[in-house]
Design an enzyme around this catalytic site. Structure first.
Site, mmCIF file in Angstrom:
data_model
loop_
_atom_site.group_PDB
_atom_site.id
_atom_site.type_symbol
_atom_site.label_atom_id
_atom_site.label_comp_id
_atom_site.label_asym_id
_atom_site.label_seq_id
_atom_site.Cartn_x
_atom_site.Cartn_y
_atom_site.Cartn_z
ATOM 1 N N SER A 33 -3.042 0.988 8.310
ATOM 2 C CA SER A 33 -2.512 -0.301 7.536
ATOM 3 C C SER A 33 -3.637 -1.230 6.926
ATOM 4 O O SER A 33 -4.193 -0.731 6.042
ATOM 5 C CB SER A 33 -1.919 -1.268 8.600
ATOM 6 N N ASP A 62 0.123 -4.183 1.474
ATOM 7 C CA ASP A 62 -0.967 -3.678 2.240
ATOM 8 C C ASP A 62 -1.049 -2.254 2.224
ATOM 9 O O ASP A 62 -0.477 -1.491 1.435
ATOM 10 C CB ASP A 62 -1.259 -4.121 3.655
ATOM 11 N N ASP A 121 -0.484 0.317 4.020
ATOM 12 C CA ASP A 121 0.548 1.484 4.391
ATOM 13 C C ASP A 121 1.974 0.578 3.806
ATOM 14 O O ASP A 121 3.020 1.238 4.227
ATOM 15 C CB ASP A 121 0.710 1.749 5.863
ATOM 16 N N ASP A 162 3.827 -1.870 4.778
ATOM 17 C CA ASP A 162 4.727 -2.475 5.656
ATOM 18 C C ASP A 162 4.758 -3.929 5.706
ATOM 19 O O ASP A 162 5.008 -4.810 6.496
ATOM 20 C CB ASP A 162 4.806 -1.872 7.179
#
Length: 324
Positions: free
Chosen positions: A115, A256, A258, A260
């Site tokens: 992430s 960000d 990833d 999400d």
């Protein structure tokens, strides 16, 4: 070997899974290829046992970290050796894996990503057949099985899982996103700064905004394996804010590593965080929101007051211990 380490970890009451899967510095405990291989075997054997004699399918996606291919390969090998078929989606946002898992009727989804963490970290997130993250009980069961010997005999011959590429995962998700919008939602004549964090949405984010007609200025869209989240993305949203002000753009969209997590930037270069986005949606899309809005325990009191003024309730998720 990992089995002894696993027993020691659980005997000390320590858990591998945090609030967002397993995470750590790649190629060090616990985020080693050996553990991820074993994790794939455990997940694959569990799915195969409940598959009614058919091979289950698992979708794997990853972000742009240099360690991503290594851990993707370990997970795919573990799943295949346990009798599960694997579809490799490549570099895709986390929501793409959740969506495609459900769309294709796969048994599970896996995201290899840490992430918003620095590039040296990596992690594993697991999704069920419906595209939802596993609950605590399922993760606890997986941890317990990691400490046990691999069941024998293993699949062999034609029973081995197949590994194949899923080349159109991003395109599938783009089609879904565009199809979910009202036909009058267009961005012609708008200049939009998109910051992809040099991560998993570096390409698909730009493509989505361009499909909606925007003139897109991309930053954080040149991943090299080690620059993910570096001075860009949702944890450094001020970078996009400065670009919006400098270029006189109409909007900034920041994700960000990833993708999400999202932060918006208004036409003045001011940040619009998650609570403000929820309040805007509740105000301008009341028919789509309903009577309640769900946030986290970190939500600002201002959001609750704004919703109360609209006669909507504000529900919060339970408090959890943050992962690394």
């Amino acid at each position: 070997d990992y089995t002894s380490h696993g027993r020691q970890r659980m005997s000390q009451g320590r858990r591998l899974f945090g609030t967002d899967g397993i995470r750590g510095v790649a190629n060090t405990e616990p985020m080693t290829p050996e553990l991820i291989l074993r994790l794939g075997q455990v997940v694959g054997s569990s799915l195969a046992a409940g598959g009614g004699g058919t091979r289950p399918t698992v979708v794997i996606g990853r972000d742009s970290r240099v360690s991503g291919r290594m851990l993707e390969a370990a997970m795919a090998a573990g799943l295949s050796s346990a009798g599960a078929d694997v579809l490799l989606a490549g570099v895709v946002p986390t929501p793409v894996v959740a969506f495609v898992t459900r769309q294709l009727g796969a048994a599970a989804g896996v995201v290899v990503s840490a992430s918003h963490n620095p590039f040296a970290d990596n992690g594993i997130k697991l999704f069920d057949h419906a595209g939802f993250k596993l609950d605590d009980a399922a993760e606890a069961e997986i941890e317990a099985r990691l400490a046990e010997p691999m069941l024998q005999p293993r699949p062999a011959g034609a029973a081995l899982g197949r590994i194949a590429d899923l080349a159109d995962a991003n395109e599938r998700y783009l089609a879904f996103l565009v199809g979910s919008l009202r036909t009058d939602v267009r961005l012609e004549g708008r200049r939009v700064v998109f910051d992809g964090a040099n991560g998993s949405a570096y390409r698909v984010g730009v493509e989505l905004l361009e499909l909606l007609g925007a003139e897109v200025i991309g930053i954080g869209v040149a991943p090299d394996g080690i620059n993910i989240n570096e001075g860009c993305g949702a944890v450094h949203a001020d970078t996009a804010a400065a670009q919006v002000r400098q270029l006189g753009a109409d909007l900034g969209v920041v994700v960000d590593g990833d993708a999400d997590r999202i932060v918006l930037v208004d036409e003045n270069g001011d940040l619009v965080d998650g609570d403000e986005i929820l309040a805007i949606l509740a105000t301008h899309r009341p028919g789509a929101i309903g009577a309640a809005v769900v946030g986290t325990v970190m939500s600002n009191m201002g959001l609750e007051l704004a919703l109360r003024a609209q006669k909507r309730s504000h529900k919060t998720t339970k408090k959890v211990t943050p992962s690394r």
